[in-house]
Design a protein around this motif. Structure first.
Motif, PDB file in Angstrom:
ATOM      1  N   ARG A  36     -36.853  13.176 -19.038  1.00  0.00           N
ATOM      2  CA  ARG A  36     -37.385  13.013 -20.395  1.00  0.00           C
ATOM      3  C   ARG A  36     -38.588  13.928 -20.587  1.00  0.00           C
ATOM      4  NH1 ARG A  36     -37.401   6.494 -21.474  1.00  0.00           N
ATOM      5  NH2 ARG A  36     -35.354   6.145 -20.584  1.00  0.00           N
ATOM      6  N   GLU A  37     -38.552  14.657 -21.677  1.00  0.00           N
ATOM      7  CA  GLU A  37     -39.682  15.495 -22.073  1.00  0.00           C
ATOM      8  C   GLU A  37     -40.227  16.344 -20.920  1.00  0.00           C
ATOM      9  OE1 GLU A  37     -42.571  13.069 -24.101  1.00  0.00           O
ATOM     10  OE2 GLU A  37     -41.025  12.089 -25.294  1.00  0.00           O
ATOM     11  N   GLY A  38     -39.333  16.975 -20.176  1.00  0.00           N
ATOM     12  CA  GLY A  38     -39.745  17.868 -19.105  1.00  0.00           C
ATOM     13  C   GLY A  38     -40.202  17.185 -17.836  1.00  0.00           C
ATOM     14  N   GLU A  39     -40.019  15.873 -17.747  1.00  0.00           N
ATOM     15  CA  GLU A  39     -40.396  15.127 -16.546  1.00  0.00           C
ATOM     16  C   GLU A  39     -39.175  14.404 -15.984  1.00  0.00           C
ATOM     17  OE1 GLU A  39     -45.005  14.134 -17.791  1.00  0.00           O
ATOM     18  OE2 GLU A  39     -43.619  12.480 -17.481  1.00  0.00           O
ATOM     19  N   VAL A  40     -39.223  14.127 -14.681  1.00  0.00           N
ATOM     20  CA  VAL A  40     -38.124  13.443 -14.009  1.00  0.00           C
ATOM     21  C   VAL A  40     -38.646  12.170 -13.367  1.00  0.00           C
ATOM     22  CG1 VAL A  40     -36.417  13.594 -12.157  1.00  0.00           C
ATOM     23  CG2 VAL A  40     -36.948  15.614 -13.504  1.00  0.00           C
ATOM     24  N   ARG A  41     -37.910  11.088 -13.573  1.00  0.00           N
ATOM     25  CA  ARG A  41     -38.191   9.833 -12.874  1.00  0.00           C
ATOM     26  C   ARG A  41     -37.010   9.586 -11.946  1.00  0.00           C
ATOM     27  NH1 ARG A  41     -39.382   3.888 -15.458  1.00  0.00           N
ATOM     28  NH2 ARG A  41     -39.637   2.853 -13.463  1.00  0.00           N
ATOM     29  N   ILE A  42     -37.312   9.370 -10.669  1.00  0.00           N
ATOM     30  CA  ILE A  42     -36.264   9.159  -9.672  1.00  0.00           C
ATOM     31  C   ILE A  42     -36.297   7.704  -9.226  1.00  0.00           C
ATOM     32  CG2 ILE A  42     -35.407   9.805  -7.380  1.00  0.00           C
ATOM     33  CD1 ILE A  42     -36.915  12.468  -7.741  1.00  0.00           C
ATOM     34  N   ARG A  43     -35.122   7.094  -9.180  1.00  0.00           N
ATOM     35  CA  ARG A  43     -35.029   5.728  -8.652  1.00  0.00           C
ATOM     36  C   ARG A  43     -33.688   5.556  -7.952  1.00  0.00           C
ATOM     37  NH1 ARG A  43     -34.841   2.018 -13.980  1.00  0.00           N
ATOM     38  NH2 ARG A  43     -36.827   3.003 -14.220  1.00  0.00           N
ATOM     39  N   SER A  44     -33.653   4.619  -7.056  1.00  0.00           N
ATOM     40  CA  SER A  44     -32.391   4.364  -6.364  1.00  0.00           C
ATOM     41  C   SER A  44     -31.478   3.563  -7.284  1.00  0.00           C
ATOM     42  CB  SER A  44     -32.639   3.587  -5.066  1.00  0.00           C
ATOM     43  OG  SER A  44     -33.048   2.265  -5.349  1.00  0.00           O
ATOM     44  N   ALA A  45     -30.186   3.759  -7.135  1.00  0.00           N
ATOM     45  CA  ALA A  45     -29.226   2.981  -7.917  1.00  0.00           C
ATOM     46  C   ALA A  45     -29.391   1.502  -7.594  1.00  0.00           C
ATOM     47  CB  ALA A  45     -27.805   3.454  -7.613  1.00  0.00           C
ATOM     48  N   ARG A  46     -29.756   1.201  -6.346  1.00  0.00           N
ATOM     49  CA  ARG A  46     -29.953  -0.187  -5.920  1.00  0.00           C
ATOM     50  C   ARG A  46     -31.087  -0.842  -6.713  1.00  0.00           C
ATOM     51  NH1 ARG A  46     -29.676   0.952  -1.254  1.00  0.00           N
ATOM     52  NH2 ARG A  46     -31.756   1.549  -0.702  1.00  0.00           N
ATOM     53  N   SER A  47     -32.185  -0.108  -6.929  1.00  0.00           N
ATOM     54  CA  SER A  47     -33.316  -0.674  -7.676  1.00  0.00           C
ATOM     55  C   SER A  47     -32.938  -0.880  -9.140  1.00  0.00           C
ATOM     56  CB  SER A  47     -34.560   0.206  -7.553  1.00  0.00           C
ATOM     57  OG  SER A  47     -34.419   1.392  -8.295  1.00  0.00           O
ATOM     58  N   MET A  48     -32.134   0.024  -9.688  1.00  0.00           N
ATOM     59  CA  MET A  48     -31.690  -0.124 -11.072  1.00  0.00           C
ATOM     60  C   MET A  48     -30.781  -1.347 -11.208  1.00  0.00           C
ATOM     61  SD  MET A  48     -32.140   1.040 -13.960  1.00  0.00           S
ATOM     62  CE  MET A  48     -31.587   1.774 -15.441  1.00  0.00           C
ATOM     63  N   LEU A  49     -29.904  -1.545 -10.229  1.00  0.00           N
ATOM     64  CA  LEU A  49     -29.032  -2.712 -10.237  1.00  0.00           C
ATOM     65  C   LEU A  49     -29.855  -3.993 -10.182  1.00  0.00           C
ATOM     66  CD1 LEU A  49     -26.240  -4.014 -10.145  1.00  0.00           C
ATOM     67  CD2 LEU A  49     -26.256  -3.674  -7.669  1.00  0.00           C
ATOM     68  N   ARG A  50     -30.879  -4.017  -9.327  1.00  0.00           N
ATOM     69  CA  ARG A  50     -31.759  -5.198  -9.240  1.00  0.00           C
ATOM     70  C   ARG A  50     -32.443  -5.469 -10.572  1.00  0.00           C
ATOM     71  NH1 ARG A  50     -34.650  -3.028  -4.577  1.00  0.00           N
ATOM     72  NH2 ARG A  50     -33.104  -2.987  -2.959  1.00  0.00           N
ATOM     73  N   LYS A  51     -32.881  -4.414 -11.248  1.00  0.00           N
ATOM     74  CA  LYS A  51     -33.552  -4.564 -12.539  1.00  0.00           C
ATOM     75  C   LYS A  51     -32.595  -5.162 -13.571  1.00  0.00           C
ATOM     76  CE  LYS A  51     -36.004  -1.937 -16.069  1.00  0.00           C
ATOM     77  NZ  LYS A  51     -36.514  -0.632 -16.458  1.00  0.00           N
ATOM     78  N   ILE A  52     -31.370  -4.660 -13.613  1.00  0.00           N
ATOM     79  CA  ILE A  52     -30.369  -5.180 -14.551  1.00  0.00           C
ATOM     80  C   ILE A  52     -30.039  -6.634 -14.228  1.00  0.00           C
ATOM     81  CG2 ILE A  52     -27.958  -4.978 -15.289  1.00  0.00           C
ATOM     82  CD1 ILE A  52     -28.342  -1.898 -14.897  1.00  0.00           C
ATOM     83  N   GLN A  53     -29.873  -6.949 -12.940  1.00  0.00           N
ATOM     84  CA  GLN A  53     -29.588  -8.326 -12.544  1.00  0.00           C
ATOM     85  C   GLN A  53     -30.722  -9.260 -12.965  1.00  0.00           C
ATOM     86  OE1 GLN A  53     -28.905  -7.584  -8.371  1.00  0.00           O
ATOM     87  NE2 GLN A  53     -26.679  -7.767  -8.611  1.00  0.00           N
ATOM     88  N   ALA A  54     -31.958  -8.821 -12.828  1.00  0.00           N
ATOM     89  CA  ALA A  54     -33.104  -9.652 -13.226  1.00  0.00           C
ATOM     90  C   ALA A  54     -33.091  -9.888 -14.731  1.00  0.00           C
ATOM     91  CB  ALA A  54     -34.410  -8.977 -12.803  1.00  0.00           C
ATOM     92  N   GLN A  55     -32.729  -8.871 -15.496  1.00  0.00           N
ATOM     93  CA  GLN A  55     -32.664  -9.022 -16.946  1.00  0.00           C
ATOM     94  C   GLN A  55     -31.558  -9.989 -17.354  1.00  0.00           C
ATOM     95  OE1 GLN A  55     -32.211  -4.932 -18.175  1.00  0.00           O
ATOM     96  NE2 GLN A  55     -34.414  -4.618 -18.325  1.00  0.00           N
ATOM     97  N   LEU A  56     -30.480 -10.018 -16.578  1.00  0.00           N
ATOM     98  CA  LEU A  56     -29.350 -10.888 -16.910  1.00  0.00           C
ATOM     99  C   LEU A  56     -29.549 -12.332 -16.453  1.00  0.00           C
ATOM    100  CD1 LEU A  56     -26.359  -8.508 -16.126  1.00  0.00           C
ATOM    101  CD2 LEU A  56     -27.229  -9.188 -18.375  1.00  0.00           C
ATOM    102  N   GLN A  57     -30.578 -12.591 -15.654  1.00  0.00           N
ATOM    103  CA  GLN A  57     -30.819 -13.941 -15.147  1.00  0.00           C
ATOM    104  C   GLN A  57     -30.941 -14.955 -16.282  1.00  0.00           C
ATOM    105  OE1 GLN A  57     -30.854 -15.339 -12.069  1.00  0.00           O
ATOM    106  NE2 GLN A  57     -30.090 -13.375 -11.334  1.00  0.00           N
ATOM    107  N   GLY A  58     -31.540 -14.568 -17.397  1.00  0.00           N
ATOM    108  CA  GLY A  58     -31.735 -15.493 -18.501  1.00  0.00           C
ATOM    109  C   GLY A  58     -30.514 -15.669 -19.383  1.00  0.00           C
ATOM    110  N   CYS A  59     -29.482 -14.871 -19.164  1.00  0.00           N
ATOM    111  CA  CYS A  59     -28.278 -14.961 -19.992  1.00  0.00           C
ATOM    112  C   CYS A  59     -27.324 -15.989 -19.408  1.00  0.00           C
ATOM    113  CB  CYS A  59     -27.575 -13.605 -20.046  1.00  0.00           C
ATOM    114  SG  CYS A  59     -28.556 -12.309 -20.780  1.00  0.00           S
TER     115      CYS A  59
END
Length: 81
Positions: A36-59
């Motif tokens: 984004r805007e000339g910058e890069v953010r790197i994350r593991s797919a595993r951490s992204m999956l954990r973030k999505i799972q945490a967001q879905l906890q309330g559903c």
């Protein structure tokens, strides 16, 4: 801000061991690049999956409309299914 210097070698980014440890990256892991805007953010797919799972906890399971409920809703509104 925690800035680290990395090398671009033959079109690949080489991350130092301390950076890999901080990101909990291991050989063969999938890494996601958010550019984004000339910058890069790197994350593991595993951490992204954990973030999505945490967001879905309330559903609640099955909390969305299933196809039968959608069909009933459309019939009630006089729309074709």
């Amino acid at each position: 801000m925690d800035i680290h210097k990395v090398k671009l070698i033959d079109g690949q980014i080489a991350l130092a061991a301390d950076v890999r440890r901080k990101l909990d990256l291991h050989i063969g892991d999938t890494v996601l690049f958010d550019v984004r805007e000339g910058e890069v953010r790197i994350r593991s797919a595993r951490s992204m999956l954990r973030k999505i799972q945490a967001q879905l906890q309330g559903c609640p399971p099955g909390g969305g409309l299933d196809s039968e409920a959608l069909s009933i809703e459309h019939r009630a509104k006089g729309k074709p299914e």
